[in-house]
Write a protein that holds these residues in place. Structure first.
Motif, PDB file in Angstrom:
ATOM      1  N   LYS A   1       2.206  -2.779  -9.260  1.00 10.17           N
ATOM      2  CA  LYS A   1       1.215  -2.889  -8.196  1.00 10.17           C
ATOM      3  C   LYS A   1       1.315  -4.238  -7.484  1.00 10.17           C
ATOM      4  O   LYS A   1       1.146  -4.315  -6.264  1.00 10.17           O
ATOM      5  N   GLY A   2       1.584  -5.307  -8.231  1.00  9.77           N
ATOM      6  CA  GLY A   2       1.707  -6.625  -7.620  1.00  9.77           C
ATOM      7  C   GLY A   2       2.891  -6.704  -6.665  1.00  9.77           C
ATOM      8  O   GLY A   2       2.795  -7.285  -5.581  1.00  9.77           O
ATOM      9  N   ILE A   3       4.011  -6.129  -7.060  1.00  6.81           N
ATOM     10  CA  ILE A   3       5.197  -6.133  -6.198  1.00  6.81           C
ATOM     11  C   ILE A   3       4.938  -5.319  -4.938  1.00  6.81           C
ATOM     12  O   ILE A   3       5.313  -5.724  -3.831  1.00  6.81           O
ATOM     13  N   ARG A   4       4.271  -4.163  -5.084  1.00  7.45           N
ATOM     14  CA  ARG A   4       3.960  -3.329  -3.914  1.00  7.45           C
ATOM     15  C   ARG A   4       3.008  -4.076  -2.963  1.00  7.45           C
ATOM     16  O   ARG A   4       3.156  -3.985  -1.748  1.00  7.45           O
ATOM     17  N   HIS A   5       2.048  -4.811  -3.511  1.00 14.08           N
ATOM     18  CA  HIS A   5       1.153  -5.602  -2.664  1.00 14.08           C
ATOM     19  C   HIS A   5       1.928  -6.684  -1.924  1.00 14.08           C
ATOM     20  O   HIS A   5       1.686  -6.928  -0.740  1.00 14.08           O
ATOM     21  N   GLU A   6       2.847  -7.355  -2.604  1.00 13.20           N
ATOM     22  CA  GLU A   6       3.632  -8.412  -1.963  1.00 13.20           C
ATOM     23  C   GLU A   6       4.428  -7.883  -0.790  1.00 13.20           C
ATOM     24  O   GLU A   6       4.530  -8.517   0.255  1.00 13.20           O
ATOM     25  N   ARG A   7       5.030  -6.727  -0.958  1.00  8.94           N
ATOM     26  CA  ARG A   7       5.916  -6.171   0.072  1.00  8.94           C
ATOM     27  C   ARG A   7       5.178  -5.397   1.146  1.00  8.94           C
ATOM     28  O   ARG A   7       5.796  -4.945   2.104  1.00  8.94           O
TER      29      ARG A   7
ATOM     30  N   ASN B   1      -3.590 -11.795  -7.275  1.00  7.70           N
ATOM     31  CA  ASN B   1      -2.678 -12.899  -7.604  1.00  7.70           C
ATOM     32  C   ASN B   1      -2.142 -12.778  -9.023  1.00  7.70           C
ATOM     33  O   ASN B   1      -0.971 -13.092  -9.273  1.00  7.70           O
ATOM     34  N   ARG B   2      -2.977 -12.317  -9.961  1.00  8.76           N
ATOM     35  CA  ARG B   2      -2.514 -12.121 -11.324  1.00  8.76           C
ATOM     36  C   ARG B   2      -1.452 -11.020 -11.393  1.00  8.76           C
ATOM     37  O   ARG B   2      -0.435 -11.161 -12.075  1.00  8.76           O
ATOM     38  N   MET B   3      -1.655  -9.933 -10.655  1.00  5.06           N
ATOM     39  CA  MET B   3      -0.667  -8.852 -10.630  1.00  5.06           C
ATOM     40  C   MET B   3       0.650  -9.322 -10.018  1.00  5.06           C
ATOM     41  O   MET B   3       1.726  -8.955 -10.497  1.00  5.06           O
ATOM     42  N   LYS B   4       0.559 -10.136  -8.965  1.00  3.56           N
ATOM     43  CA  LYS B   4       1.779 -10.658  -8.341  1.00  3.56           C
ATOM     44  C   LYS B   4       2.500 -11.615  -9.279  1.00  3.56           C
ATOM     45  O   LYS B   4       3.727 -11.609  -9.371  1.00  3.56           O
TER      46      LYS B   4
ATOM     47  N   ARG C   1      -0.741   3.026  -4.381  1.00  2.61           N
ATOM     48  CA  ARG C   1      -1.294   4.084  -5.223  1.00  2.61           C
ATOM     49  C   ARG C   1      -0.500   5.387  -5.177  1.00  2.61           C
ATOM     50  O   ARG C   1      -1.069   6.470  -5.252  1.00  2.61           O
ATOM     51  N   GLY C   2       0.815   5.315  -5.023  1.00  2.00           N
ATOM     52  CA  GLY C   2       1.659   6.491  -5.179  1.00  2.00           C
ATOM     53  C   GLY C   2       1.789   7.390  -3.976  1.00  2.00           C
ATOM     54  O   GLY C   2       2.241   8.524  -4.104  1.00  2.00           O
ATOM     55  N   GLN C   3       1.425   6.915  -2.773  1.00  2.00           N
ATOM     56  CA  GLN C   3       1.573   7.752  -1.597  1.00  2.00           C
ATOM     57  C   GLN C   3       3.050   7.903  -1.238  1.00  2.00           C
ATOM     58  O   GLN C   3       3.873   7.073  -1.593  1.00  2.00           O
ATOM     59  N   ARG C   4       3.361   8.946  -0.490  1.00  2.00           N
ATOM     60  CA  ARG C   4       4.736   9.152  -0.034  1.00  2.00           C
ATOM     61  C   ARG C   4       5.049   8.171   1.089  1.00  2.00           C
ATOM     62  O   ARG C   4       4.181   7.821   1.873  1.00  2.00           O
ATOM     63  N   THR C   5       6.311   7.773   1.177  1.00  4.70           N
ATOM     64  CA  THR C   5       6.684   6.771   2.178  1.00  4.70           C
ATOM     65  C   THR C   5       7.787   7.241   3.115  1.00  4.70           C
ATOM     66  O   THR C   5       8.310   6.460   3.884  1.00  4.70           O
TER      67      THR C   5
END
Length: 148
Positions: free
Chosen positions: A117-123, A108-111, A128-132
Motif C-alpha cells: 500500500k505504501g508503494i502504491r501511495h508513493e507512485r 508515512n509508516r507504510m511508505k 485498493r485493488g482496482q483495475r488499471t
C-alpha cells in the motif's frame, strides 16, 4: 427566544452553522458522520430537528465531552474511526487536525516500511485493488495509434 440564537457555534475547535439542524451541523466536524451525529443527539436527548443556534452551552460542553471519550457514554466501538490504534492498541475516536495527523503518520509508516500500500501511495496508483488497464491513466493519450 430570538436573543438566544447564535449563528456560529464553536464545538471542538470548529465553528458550525447555527442555522442547520443539530444532526447536520455536527457532520461539519471532520471525523463525525451522520450515524455518529445521530447517536450523539440520542445519547444526550437532543431534538434532531432543532436548530444548532438554539442549543444551550451546557449541551455544547456535553457534546465536546462525548467527542473526547465516546466509550464513556456507551457509544459502540464500531462507530469509532480509530479502532485498535497502532501505537496504543486502544479504540479511540479522532476529529479535525488529530485525524489528519494520524492518517499522514500511517501513510508515512507504510511508505517507510515499503509495504504494498505504501508503494502504491508513493507512485500515485490505486491502492485498493482496482483495475488499471483503462482507468487511472494520467497522460492525454488513450488507446492505440494506428499506422496507415
Amino acid at each position: 427566544m430570538e436573543d438566544d440564537f447564535k449563528h456560529l457555534v464553536r464545538i471542538s475547535r470548529k465553528d458550525v452553522d447555527g442555522n442547520k439542524t443539530i444532526e447536520q451541523a455536527l457532520t461539519e466536524i471532520k471525523g463525525i458522520g451522520v450515524s455518529l451525529s445521530k447517536t450523539i443527539c440520542l445519547t444526550l436527548g437532543l431534538d434532531l430537528t432543532s436548530q444548532m443556534g438554539y442549543i444551550k452551552d451546557e449541551d455544547v460542553l456535553k457534546i465536546e465531552e462525548i467527542l473526547e471519550d465516546p466509550k464513556k457514554f456507551d457509544i459502540p466501538n464500531w462507530m469509532l474511526n480509530r479502532r485498535e490504534d497502532y501505537e496504543t492498541g486502544d479504540d479511540i475516536h479522532l476529529i479535525e487536525s488529530d485525524l489528519d495527523m494520524v492518517l499522514r503518520d500511517d501513510l508515512n509508516r507504510m511508505k517507510k516500511t515499503r509495504s504494498y500500500k505504501g508503494i502504491r501511495h508513493e507512485r500515485g496508483l490505486p491502492v485498493r485493488g482496482q483495475r488499471t488497464k483503462s482507468t487511472f491513466r494520467h497522460s492525454s493519450t488513450v488507446g492505440v495509434s494506428r499506422s496507415r
